[in-house]
Design a protein around this motif. Structure first.
Motif, PDB file in Angstrom:
ATOM      1  N   VAL A 175      50.144 -14.143   9.493  1.00  0.00           N
ATOM      2  CA  VAL A 175      49.966 -15.056   8.392  1.00  0.00           C
ATOM      3  C   VAL A 175      51.282 -15.576   7.686  1.00  0.00           C
ATOM      4  CG1 VAL A 175      47.467 -14.295   7.991  1.00  0.00           C
ATOM      5  CG2 VAL A 175      49.501 -13.265   6.633  1.00  0.00           C
ATOM      6  N   GLY A 176      51.156 -16.614   6.987  1.00  0.00           N
ATOM      7  CA  GLY A 176      52.600 -16.969   6.469  1.00  0.00           C
ATOM      8  C   GLY A 176      52.683 -16.302   4.881  1.00  0.00           C
ATOM      9  N   LYS A 177      52.539 -15.225   4.701  1.00  0.00           N
ATOM     10  CA  LYS A 177      52.654 -14.213   3.604  1.00  0.00           C
ATOM     11  C   LYS A 177      53.237 -13.035   3.991  1.00  0.00           C
ATOM     12  CE  LYS A 177      49.688 -16.442   0.127  1.00  0.00           C
ATOM     13  NZ  LYS A 177      50.850 -17.139  -0.547  1.00  0.00           N
ATOM     14  N   SER A 178      53.972 -12.526   2.985  1.00  0.00           N
ATOM     15  CA  SER A 178      54.251 -10.944   3.520  1.00  0.00           C
ATOM     16  C   SER A 178      53.446 -10.105   2.939  1.00  0.00           C
ATOM     17  CB  SER A 178      56.026 -10.899   3.176  1.00  0.00           C
ATOM     18  OG  SER A 178      56.099 -11.233   1.443  1.00  0.00           O
ATOM     19  N   CYS A 179      52.575 -10.234   1.839  1.00  0.00           N
ATOM     20  CA  CYS A 179      51.750  -9.272   1.365  1.00  0.00           C
ATOM     21  C   CYS A 179      52.178  -7.984   0.847  1.00  0.00           C
ATOM     22  CB  CYS A 179      50.678  -9.067   2.688  1.00  0.00           C
ATOM     23  SG  CYS A 179      49.858 -10.375   3.249  1.00  0.00           S
ATOM     24  N   GLU A 180      53.259  -8.199   0.192  1.00  0.00           N
ATOM     25  CA  GLU A 180      53.834  -7.060  -0.455  1.00  0.00           C
ATOM     26  C   GLU A 180      52.755  -6.553  -1.589  1.00  0.00           C
ATOM     27  OE1 GLU A 180      56.079  -9.682  -1.095  1.00  0.00           O
ATOM     28  OE2 GLU A 180      57.660  -9.079   0.285  1.00  0.00           O
ATOM     29  N   GLU A 181      51.911  -7.320  -2.073  1.00  0.00           N
ATOM     30  CA  GLU A 181      50.979  -6.934  -3.292  1.00  0.00           C
ATOM     31  C   GLU A 181      50.093  -5.757  -2.660  1.00  0.00           C
ATOM     32  OE1 GLU A 181      51.339 -10.181  -1.853  1.00  0.00           O
ATOM     33  OE2 GLU A 181      51.744 -11.455  -3.393  1.00  0.00           O
ATOM     34  N   TRP A 182      49.889  -5.710  -1.518  1.00  0.00           N
ATOM     35  CA  TRP A 182      49.097  -4.617  -0.710  1.00  0.00           C
ATOM     36  C   TRP A 182      49.942  -3.295  -0.271  1.00  0.00           C
ATOM     37  CZ3 TRP A 182      46.403  -8.555   3.291  1.00  0.00           C
ATOM     38  CH2 TRP A 182      45.250  -8.954   2.390  1.00  0.00           C
ATOM     39  N   PHE A 183      51.067  -3.433  -0.415  1.00  0.00           N
ATOM     40  CA  PHE A 183      51.806  -2.210   0.075  1.00  0.00           C
ATOM     41  C   PHE A 183      52.335  -1.289  -1.312  1.00  0.00           C
ATOM     42  CE2 PHE A 183      53.625  -5.361   3.440  1.00  0.00           C
ATOM     43  CZ  PHE A 183      52.615  -5.472   4.071  1.00  0.00           C
ATOM     44  N   SER A 184      52.701  -0.186  -0.970  1.00  0.00           N
ATOM     45  CA  SER A 184      53.151   0.597  -2.010  1.00  0.00           C
ATOM     46  C   SER A 184      55.057   0.175  -2.058  1.00  0.00           C
ATOM     47  CB  SER A 184      53.232   2.109  -1.459  1.00  0.00           C
ATOM     48  OG  SER A 184      51.861   2.373  -1.496  1.00  0.00           O
ATOM     49  N   GLU A 185      55.472   0.463  -3.157  1.00  0.00           N
ATOM     50  CA  GLU A 185      56.687   0.073  -3.340  1.00  0.00           C
ATOM     51  C   GLU A 185      57.722   0.784  -2.193  1.00  0.00           C
ATOM     52  OE1 GLU A 185      58.067   0.743  -7.500  1.00  0.00           O
ATOM     53  OE2 GLU A 185      60.115   0.351  -6.607  1.00  0.00           O
ATOM     54  N   GLY A 186      58.567  -0.062  -1.720  1.00  0.00           N
ATOM     55  CA  GLY A 186      59.365   0.415  -0.646  1.00  0.00           C
ATOM     56  C   GLY A 186      58.827   0.355   0.531  1.00  0.00           C
ATOM     57  N   GLU A 187      57.632   0.041   0.768  1.00  0.00           N
ATOM     58  CA  GLU A 187      56.852   0.151   2.082  1.00  0.00           C
ATOM     59  C   GLU A 187      56.669  -0.980   2.682  1.00  0.00           C
ATOM     60  OE1 GLU A 187      54.801   4.608   1.998  1.00  0.00           O
ATOM     61  OE2 GLU A 187      53.475   3.014   1.640  1.00  0.00           O
ATOM     62  N   SER A 188      56.012  -1.222   4.011  1.00  0.00           N
ATOM     63  CA  SER A 188      55.879  -2.365   4.732  1.00  0.00           C
ATOM     64  C   SER A 188      54.380  -2.299   5.386  1.00  0.00           C
ATOM     65  CB  SER A 188      56.776  -2.884   5.571  1.00  0.00           C
ATOM     66  OG  SER A 188      58.105  -2.661   4.792  1.00  0.00           O
ATOM     67  N   ALA A 189      53.690  -1.401   4.818  1.00  0.00           N
ATOM     68  CA  ALA A 189      52.365  -1.447   5.730  1.00  0.00           C
ATOM     69  C   ALA A 189      51.247  -0.968   4.734  1.00  0.00           C
ATOM     70  CB  ALA A 189      52.451  -0.607   6.775  1.00  0.00           C
ATOM     71  N   ALA A 190      50.060  -1.450   4.902  1.00  0.00           N
ATOM     72  CA  ALA A 190      48.960  -1.025   4.054  1.00  0.00           C
ATOM     73  C   ALA A 190      47.594  -0.726   5.257  1.00  0.00           C
ATOM     74  CB  ALA A 190      48.699  -1.696   3.072  1.00  0.00           C
ATOM     75  N   VAL A 191      46.667   0.059   4.876  1.00  0.00           N
ATOM     76  CA  VAL A 191      45.327  -0.095   5.498  1.00  0.00           C
ATOM     77  C   VAL A 191      44.459  -0.335   4.218  1.00  0.00           C
ATOM     78  CG1 VAL A 191      43.688   1.659   6.431  1.00  0.00           C
ATOM     79  CG2 VAL A 191      46.036   1.900   7.236  1.00  0.00           C
ATOM     80  N   VAL A 192      43.467  -1.274   4.837  1.00  0.00           N
ATOM     81  CA  VAL A 192      42.484  -1.785   4.233  1.00  0.00           C
ATOM     82  C   VAL A 192      40.898  -1.861   5.149  1.00  0.00           C
ATOM     83  CG1 VAL A 192      41.009  -3.574   2.955  1.00  0.00           C
ATOM     84  CG2 VAL A 192      43.657  -3.655   3.130  1.00  0.00           C
ATOM     85  N   VAL A 193      40.230  -0.787   4.339  1.00  0.00           N
ATOM     86  CA  VAL A 193      38.850  -0.405   4.892  1.00  0.00           C
ATOM     87  C   VAL A 193      37.664  -1.473   4.184  1.00  0.00           C
ATOM     88  CG1 VAL A 193      39.504   1.496   6.149  1.00  0.00           C
ATOM     89  CG2 VAL A 193      38.586   1.675   3.852  1.00  0.00           C
ATOM     90  N   PHE A 194      36.898  -2.028   4.901  1.00  0.00           N
ATOM     91  CA  PHE A 194      35.735  -2.568   4.217  1.00  0.00           C
ATOM     92  C   PHE A 194      34.472  -1.749   4.659  1.00  0.00           C
ATOM     93  CE2 PHE A 194      38.884  -5.537   5.326  1.00  0.00           C
ATOM     94  CZ  PHE A 194      38.952  -6.398   4.017  1.00  0.00           C
ATOM     95  N   PRO A 195      33.904  -0.961   3.699  1.00  0.00           N
ATOM     96  CA  PRO A 195      33.029  -0.108   4.207  1.00  0.00           C
ATOM     97  C   PRO A 195      31.576  -0.827   4.494  1.00  0.00           C
ATOM     98  CG  PRO A 195      33.943   0.507   1.847  1.00  0.00           C
ATOM     99  CD  PRO A 195      34.572  -0.824   2.419  1.00  0.00           C
ATOM    100  N   PRO A 196      30.579  -0.101   4.979  1.00  0.00           N
ATOM    101  CA  PRO A 196      29.300  -0.849   5.297  1.00  0.00           C
ATOM    102  C   PRO A 196      28.907  -1.630   4.054  1.00  0.00           C
ATOM    103  CG  PRO A 196      29.508   1.508   6.169  1.00  0.00           C
ATOM    104  CD  PRO A 196      30.658   1.305   5.529  1.00  0.00           C
ATOM    105  N   GLY A 197      28.269  -2.655   4.236  1.00  0.00           N
ATOM    106  CA  GLY A 197      27.721  -3.299   3.213  1.00  0.00           C
ATOM    107  C   GLY A 197      28.445  -4.089   2.264  1.00  0.00           C
ATOM    108  N   SER A 198      29.891  -3.799   2.502  1.00  0.00           N
ATOM    109  CA  SER A 198      30.803  -4.479   1.381  1.00  0.00           C
ATOM    110  C   SER A 198      31.105  -5.866   1.706  1.00  0.00           C
ATOM    111  CB  SER A 198      32.128  -3.620   1.397  1.00  0.00           C
ATOM    112  OG  SER A 198      32.722  -3.926   2.710  1.00  0.00           O
ATOM    113  N   LEU A 199      30.571  -6.230   2.967  1.00  0.00           N
ATOM    114  CA  LEU A 199      31.090  -7.887   3.460  1.00  0.00           C
ATOM    115  C   LEU A 199      29.921  -8.566   3.266  1.00  0.00           C
ATOM    116  CD1 LEU A 199      33.421  -7.034   6.380  1.00  0.00           C
ATOM    117  CD2 LEU A 199      33.939  -8.013   4.144  1.00  0.00           C
ATOM    118  N   LYS A 200      30.134  -9.955   2.789  1.00  0.00           N
ATOM    119  CA  LYS A 200      29.395 -10.974   2.970  1.00  0.00           C
ATOM    120  C   LYS A 200      28.232 -10.974   4.320  1.00  0.00           C
ATOM    121  CE  LYS A 200      31.263 -15.127   0.760  1.00  0.00           C
ATOM    122  NZ  LYS A 200      32.156 -16.279   1.174  1.00  0.00           N
TER     123      LYS A 200
END
Ligand code: GTP
Ligand code: MG
Lengths: 614, 212
Positions: free
Chosen positions: A364-389
């Protein structure tokens, strides 16, 4: 013919420069300047101990282990790049791979690949080049305390690689990304957590660090989902239960059994603070594809011969002759090991790949720092059962890498989504998770990016429209809404013989053992050992287990698996930190609280130092 | 005291038996710094050289034979700051191969890579053997492609150190941004967020400024 006892290793049976000191289980001493003094042969050998086909993670670790043990290894791959099922690929390589999947070239290890590539990639002037991206087929994260990490250090393969930390784990709930309260005393200082909850959470963490010794606590829940224990016994609330199960434990669904989840929660906690205030690392420039290359190089230094663009045509177990597509032959005195994706034509022994893993990879055309910790370049996001549409019953896991990981250019990021959901629901879950991520990142960041206009399609029926086509109605469902620009989208289904939560079972490698099974007439793959496809597991945890099992099958014992001593002064510190000294204060970092509130790494002592000073 | 250590990843390329490994052996076994012990792991050879105030640490990657069947991994070229493209001045074929490797490096390696073209085995010519690659021809290639050029003998040691010194001099040394890790009490963080897996302990990361 083979004794059931431990068979002498190849090194023991054959005089070899490495074997001089390997009597009585002493580690092999790698001689000074090993690997550079022998002029290498001009052509591929006509006789080898082990032929390995496919350069994925497991095969590469195996090749390195065998080479250092003294086996003569020929390691080939039908592709023009390393990695096979663990490859890190450029966009062009990805296109080619998608076409091969849809042409049925992978013996049903992969199906239903759909690729959408923006014309911005490869367009030369204003765009990105194919090589600006490193896309993993089976992205993985590395726990700081894990068997693979010890092997990386022992073999010194880590010196070829660069690792970065990943401390940002998010759990998606109620339309928002809750950051995991895992770092430092976040658990204890979190304003939103009631004191009672904190206490209960502490009690649980204390327990889980050596849960095995406290069967009285969990035994009655052994066959039940862990959430029952967490709620009944530890009085934890739903958000904590979800965090523990899905972010920390990286479980796939609610029915996860208690012992396996406790194991996984401990994996995280005991990895925490080994290298710093995080539990997980990943390798720069690409994941398992990089690690495979590292192990292959190590194997080559140990004497293995490498040949890409080479495919196996058949194996004759009676003469132990392997024939390649180019007509050349090699005698294999020990074993032939094959990745299922590289099985020869007319194979009939490929193990059944029962379980589906659905994957969606986006650039995607965004660097997504919003999701990273400071000084890092990665994140994990989990979508638990029932959390999605989509009402997902299984977790969707997303692993996000920003430009700092060097797998994509500035102002872009790579999102890897996957689910163990089976069948057509899986893609709906992936799409729902993608939509949630898109909405969130668009909301969280404000910069404007133009919409992507032209897309190249590679359809599931193998058709390739090489030239840019305007994003037409037929692809309407893939039109990016809002303003998030998709540079690339890749859906595919991967199959594996390894069920969720498992690592490869030892019996797996007996399936095609020439001693335990009669040969199938006409099959081109009688008497070969197949490796397992990567499982859904997002960590590298299965790799060493699988490589060791194969090693044992070939050598007779795993005693000397990576039993290496480089015999120089620059000794590798034993991977077991002394945590008292670990925190050497470095002056201007005072606010970087180095006091851990709980020292999870000290396995024996569950004493929790300096509790909750809130 | 204040002069830092600059690490240079250097890769070797060239046809089989031109003397790549011999050149490295000659270089790392030579006693010309206070750190005379070469370090060998399964990974690569290292050698420290003092150039003026600076210490340059060469991390030398040999091909380990993976190039033989065109099977070098991208990892090999990655972040290499320097490359030796070696040929044998008595083997014209090896010079043709050298051209190929120069082209390959321009395509695969990082933009600023410093390449030294090395014609090895000059001792053979000095002792009456026949030269098959003219010096002028190699100089021309070096000129066209912007390469350093040396003729060496790993056997006698002639010009071998000069190759590495020549590279060391062309590399921008002691850039402060690369030194941060070392100034932080010897914590082994080389650049940005890199973690050394062989050194455990949370101190290692505190130094990266990672504030998570
Ligand atoms: N006369 C002479 N022989 C040399 C010289 N350098 C290397 N050799 C010889 O050339 C042969 C090959 O040398 P290596 O250093 O193994 O060459 P290489 O390029 O590393 O070869 P591979 O690793 O097999 O690709 C050996 O027999 C060396 O002794 C030199 O400068 N002069
Ligand atoms: Mg060599």
């Amino acid at each position: 013919m083979l004794s059931p006892e431990r068979r002498p290793s190849v090194a023991e049976r054959r005089p070899h420069f490495l074997s001089f000191s390997s009597q009585n289980g002493c580690p092999l001493v790698v001689p000074h300047l090993a690997g550079i003094e022998d002029p290498l042969p001009e052509s591929t050998p006509d006789k080898v101990d082990v032929l390995i086909v496919g350069t994925g993670m497991v095969e590469s670790v195996l090749a390195a282990a065998l080479s250092w043990q003294g086996s003569n290894v020929l390691h080939i791959d039908k592709n023009d790049h390393y990695g096979d099922t663990s490859a890190t690929m450029t966009v062009d390589q990805t296109k080619k791979w998608v076409k091969e999947v849809n042409d049925g070239k992978f013996s049903n290890c992969y199906t239903n690949a759909k690729l959408y590539v923006s014309a911005i990639i490869g367009s030369g002037d204003r765009g990105f080049s194919s090589r600006d991206f490193g896309l993993d087929l089976a992205p993985k994260i590395l726990f700081a305390k894990s068997d693979l990490l010890s092997i990386l250090v022992k073999s010194r393969v880590h010196q070829y690689l660069e690792f970065q930390s990943l401390s940002s784990f998010h759990t998606y709930e109620n339309d928002s990304f809750e950051k995991l309260t895992n770092t430092k005393q976040e658990i204890f200082t979190n304003q939103n957590l009631p004191l009672m909850t904190k206490r209960n959470l502490m009690k649980f963490i204390k327990f889980v660090l050596n849960w095995e010794e406290q069967p009285d606590v969990w035994e009655s829940y052994a066959e039940r989902p862990i959430c029952e224990m967490l709620i009944e016994k530890f009085k934890l609330e739903r958000p904590q239960v979800f965090e523990l199960m899905f972010s920390i434990g990286l479980c796939y669904n609610m029915s996860a059994k208690t012992p396996e989840v406790l194991q996984r929660i401990r994996r995280y906690l005991s990895s925490f603070d080994v290298y710093g205030p995080f539990a997980v690392l990943y390798s720069k420039y690409g994941g398992p594809g990089e690690l495979s290359q590292g192990f292959c190089r190590s194997a080559a230094v140990g004497g293995a011969t490498y040949k890409l663009n080479e495919s196996l045509a058949s194996f004759d177990p009676s003469t132990k002759t392997a024939t390649f597509e180019d007509g050349s032959k090699v005698t294999v005195s020990e074993k032939l090991v094959i990745s299922p994706t590289q099985a020869p034509k007319y194979s009939q022994n490929i193990p059944e790949q029962k379980y589906e893993i659905h994957r969606l990879t986006c650039v995607v055309g965004k660097s997504c720092e919003e999701w990273f910790s400071e000084g890092e370049s990665a994140a994990v996001v989990v979508f638990p059962p029932g959390s999605l549409k989509s009402g997902n019953q299984n977790v969707v896991q997303a692993f996000i890498l920003g430009p700092g990981s060097e797998v994509c250019p500035q102002e872009t990021s790579v999102w890897y989504l996957s689910t163990t959901e089976q069948g057509p629901r899986a893609e709906m879950d992936l799409d729902a998770a993608l939509e949630a991520m898109e909405t969130s990142i668009v909301r969280e960041s404000s910069s404007d990016l133009e919409n992507d206009e032209s897309i190249v399609q590679f359809g599931p029926n193998g058709e390739t429209m090489i030239n840019s086509v305007k994003l037409g109605q037929s692809f309407k469902e893939y039109i990016p809404r809002e303003r998030l620009q998709f540079l690339l989208k890749l859906y595919y289904t991967q199959y594996t013989s390894t069920p969720p939560f498992s690592v490869v079972d030892p019996s797996f490698f007996d399936i095609n053992d020439e001693n335990s099974k009669k040969l199938i007439t006409g099959a081109s793959d009688n008497g070969v050992l197949y490796t397992a496809m990567p499982s859904a597991e997002i960590s590298y945890d299965e790799v060493v287990t699988a490589a060791k099992l194969l090693y044992e099958k070939i050598v007779g014992s795993d005693d000397d698996f990576f039993d290496l001593d480089f015999g120089d002064d620059d000794d590798v510190p034993i991977h077991n930190a002394n945590y008292e000294n670990a925190i050497e204060d470095d002056d201007d970092d005072e606010d970087n609280d180095v006091d851990m509130n709980f020292d999870v790494n000290r396995q024996g002592t569950t004493e929790l130092v300096g509790e909750m000073e809130i | 005291m204040n002069s830092g250590i600059t690490s240079i990843k250097l890769v070797l390329l060239g046809e089989a038996a031109v003397g790549k490994s011999s050149i490295v052996l000659r270089f790392v076994s030579n006693d010309f710094t206070e750190n005379k012990e070469p370090t060998i792991g399964a990974a690569f050879l290292t050698q420290r050289v003092n150039i003026g105030e600076q210490t340059v640490k060469f991390e030398i990657w040999d091909t380990a034979g993976q190039e033989r069947f065109a099977s070098l991994a991208p990892m090999y070229y990655r972040n290499a700051q320097a490359a030796l493209v070696v040929y044998d001045i008595t083997k014209p074929q090896s010079f043709i191969k050298a051209r190929h490797w120069v082209k390959e490096l321009h395509e695969q390696a990082s933009k600023g890579i410093i390449i030294a073209l090395v014609g090895n085995k000059v001792d053979i010519v000095s002792s009456g053997g026949e030269r098959k690659v003219a010096r002028e021809e190699a100089e021309k290639l070096a000129e066209e492609e912007g390469l350093l050029f040396f003729e060496t003998s790993a056997k006698t040691g002639e010009n071998v150190n000069e190759v590495f010194l020549g590279i060391g001099e062309k590399i921008p040394l002691g850039r402060p941004d690369e030194q941060s890790g070392l100034q932080n009490g010897g914590v082994r963080i080389t650049d940005d967020q890199r973690i050394d897996l062989a050194s455990t302990g949370s101190g290692a990361v505190a130094a990266s400024g990672c504030n998570c």
